[in-house]
Design a protein around this motif. Sequence first.
Motif, PDB file in Angstrom:
ATOM      1  N   UNK A  96      34.781  18.572  88.441  1.00 52.29           N
ATOM      2  CA  UNK A  96      35.466  17.420  88.059  1.00 52.29           C
ATOM      3  C   UNK A  96      36.725  17.751  87.749  1.00 52.29           C
ATOM      4  N   UNK A  97      37.693  16.755  88.280  1.00 59.98           N
ATOM      5  CA  UNK A  97      38.988  16.754  88.001  1.00 59.98           C
ATOM      6  C   UNK A  97      39.666  17.725  88.891  1.00 59.98           C
ATOM      7  N   UNK A  98      39.110  18.369  89.808  1.00 58.98           N
ATOM      8  CA  UNK A  98      39.619  19.354  90.643  1.00 58.98           C
ATOM      9  C   UNK A  98      39.422  18.757  92.171  1.00 58.98           C
ATOM     10  N   UNK A  99      39.006  17.576  92.390  1.00 62.32           N
ATOM     11  CA  UNK A  99      38.693  17.022  93.714  1.00 62.32           C
ATOM     12  C   UNK A  99      40.012  16.754  94.314  1.00 62.32           C
ATOM     13  N   UNK A 100      39.996  16.990  95.585  1.00 60.06           N
ATOM     14  CA  UNK A 100      41.287  16.652  96.347  1.00 60.06           C
ATOM     15  C   UNK A 100      41.209  15.357  96.578  1.00 60.06           C
ATOM     16  N   UNK A 101      42.602  14.679  96.755  1.00 62.28           N
ATOM     17  CA  UNK A 101      42.748  13.303  97.256  1.00 62.28           C
ATOM     18  C   UNK A 101      42.127  12.939  98.490  1.00 62.28           C
ATOM     19  N   UNK A 102      41.541  11.751  98.547  1.00 64.73           N
ATOM     20  CA  UNK A 102      40.743  11.285  99.647  1.00 64.73           C
ATOM     21  C   UNK A 102      39.332  11.405  99.679  1.00 64.73           C
ATOM     22  N   UNK A 103      38.841  12.233  98.623  1.00 70.33           N
ATOM     23  CA  UNK A 103      37.198  12.224  98.463  1.00 70.33           C
ATOM     24  C   UNK A 103      36.940  11.503  97.258  1.00 70.33           C
ATOM     25  N   UNK A 163      32.492  11.715  99.411  1.00 73.59           N
ATOM     26  CA  UNK A 163      32.857  10.881 101.012  1.00 73.59           C
ATOM     27  C   UNK A 163      34.072  10.692 101.158  1.00 73.59           C
ATOM     28  N   UNK A 164      34.447  10.681 102.309  1.00 74.38           N
ATOM     29  CA  UNK A 164      35.935  10.426 102.530  1.00 74.38           C
ATOM     30  C   UNK A 164      36.272   8.969 102.571  1.00 74.38           C
ATOM     31  N   UNK A 165      37.534   8.613 101.871  1.00 74.36           N
ATOM     32  CA  UNK A 165      37.917   7.279 101.755  1.00 74.36           C
ATOM     33  C   UNK A 165      38.514   6.728 103.230  1.00 74.36           C
ATOM     34  N   UNK A 166      39.054   7.739 104.021  1.00 72.19           N
ATOM     35  CA  UNK A 166      39.578   7.152 104.983  1.00 72.19           C
ATOM     36  C   UNK A 166      38.747   6.692 106.156  1.00 72.19           C
ATOM     37  N   UNK A 167      37.378   7.147 105.882  1.00 69.30           N
ATOM     38  CA  UNK A 167      36.250   6.740 107.001  1.00 69.30           C
ATOM     39  C   UNK A 167      35.772   5.432 106.451  1.00 69.30           C
ATOM     40  N   UNK A 168      35.782   4.895 105.140  1.00 64.20           N
ATOM     41  CA  UNK A 168      35.279   4.047 104.326  1.00 64.20           C
ATOM     42  C   UNK A 168      35.885   2.593 105.153  1.00 64.20           C
ATOM     43  N   UNK A 169      34.795   1.589 104.957  1.00 67.92           N
ATOM     44  CA  UNK A 169      35.113   0.202 105.492  1.00 67.92           C
ATOM     45  C   UNK A 169      35.017  -0.730 104.466  1.00 67.92           C
ATOM     46  N   UNK A 170      35.588  -1.986 104.375  1.00 67.52           N
ATOM     47  CA  UNK A 170      35.282  -2.949 103.540  1.00 67.52           C
ATOM     48  C   UNK A 170      33.988  -3.431 103.261  1.00 67.52           C
ATOM     49  N   UNK A 171      33.322  -3.716 102.276  1.00 68.89           N
ATOM     50  CA  UNK A 171      31.994  -4.289 102.096  1.00 68.89           C
ATOM     51  C   UNK A 171      31.957  -5.535 102.796  1.00 68.89           C
ATOM     52  N   UNK A 172      30.674  -5.775 103.530  1.00 67.51           N
ATOM     53  CA  UNK A 172      30.317  -7.070 104.030  1.00 67.51           C
ATOM     54  C   UNK A 172      30.330  -8.237 103.073  1.00 67.51           C
TER      55      UNK A 172
END
Length: 115
Positions: A26-33, A78-87
Motif C-alpha cells: 500500500x502506498x507503492x502502487x504505480x499510477x494507473x492501477x 486493474x488498469x484505469x486506461x482500460x476501464x469504461x464508464x458505468x452504464x
Amino acid sequence: MPRTRKQRREVARVPRSLAALPEFDRGAVPKGLVTRRALREMGLSPGDNEGPVAILRCCLCATRPNWSCRHPTRGFLLRVDLAKPKRITTHAQELALDRAMAARSICIRCLRRYG
C-alpha cells in the motif's frame, strides 16, 4: 480442565519471486492501477480489463517482503486506461426495478405495502 488449542490453518507459502502477478505494498502502487472499489468511486467499470494485473498486498504481508500475499484481504489491481464508464439505467429498467421492489414489499395476507 485445560483448553484445547485451535489448529492453525496452513498457509501455502510461495516465494515472492515465483508469484504469478507482481505485488505492491500500500502506498507503492504505480499510477494507473487501482482496485475495483476505487474504480467504482471514480464512476468506472472494469470494462476491457481481462483480469487483475497486479496484487495489492495486505497489511500483514507488508512485514514479510520475501513471501507473496495469499490472504483473503489482498486486493487485485486493474488498469484505469482500460476501464469504461458505468452504464446508466434506462427509464424502463428503473420502472421494472420499482415494480419488482413493490412486489416484494406487499404483504400476501392483507395486500398492504410496507416500507
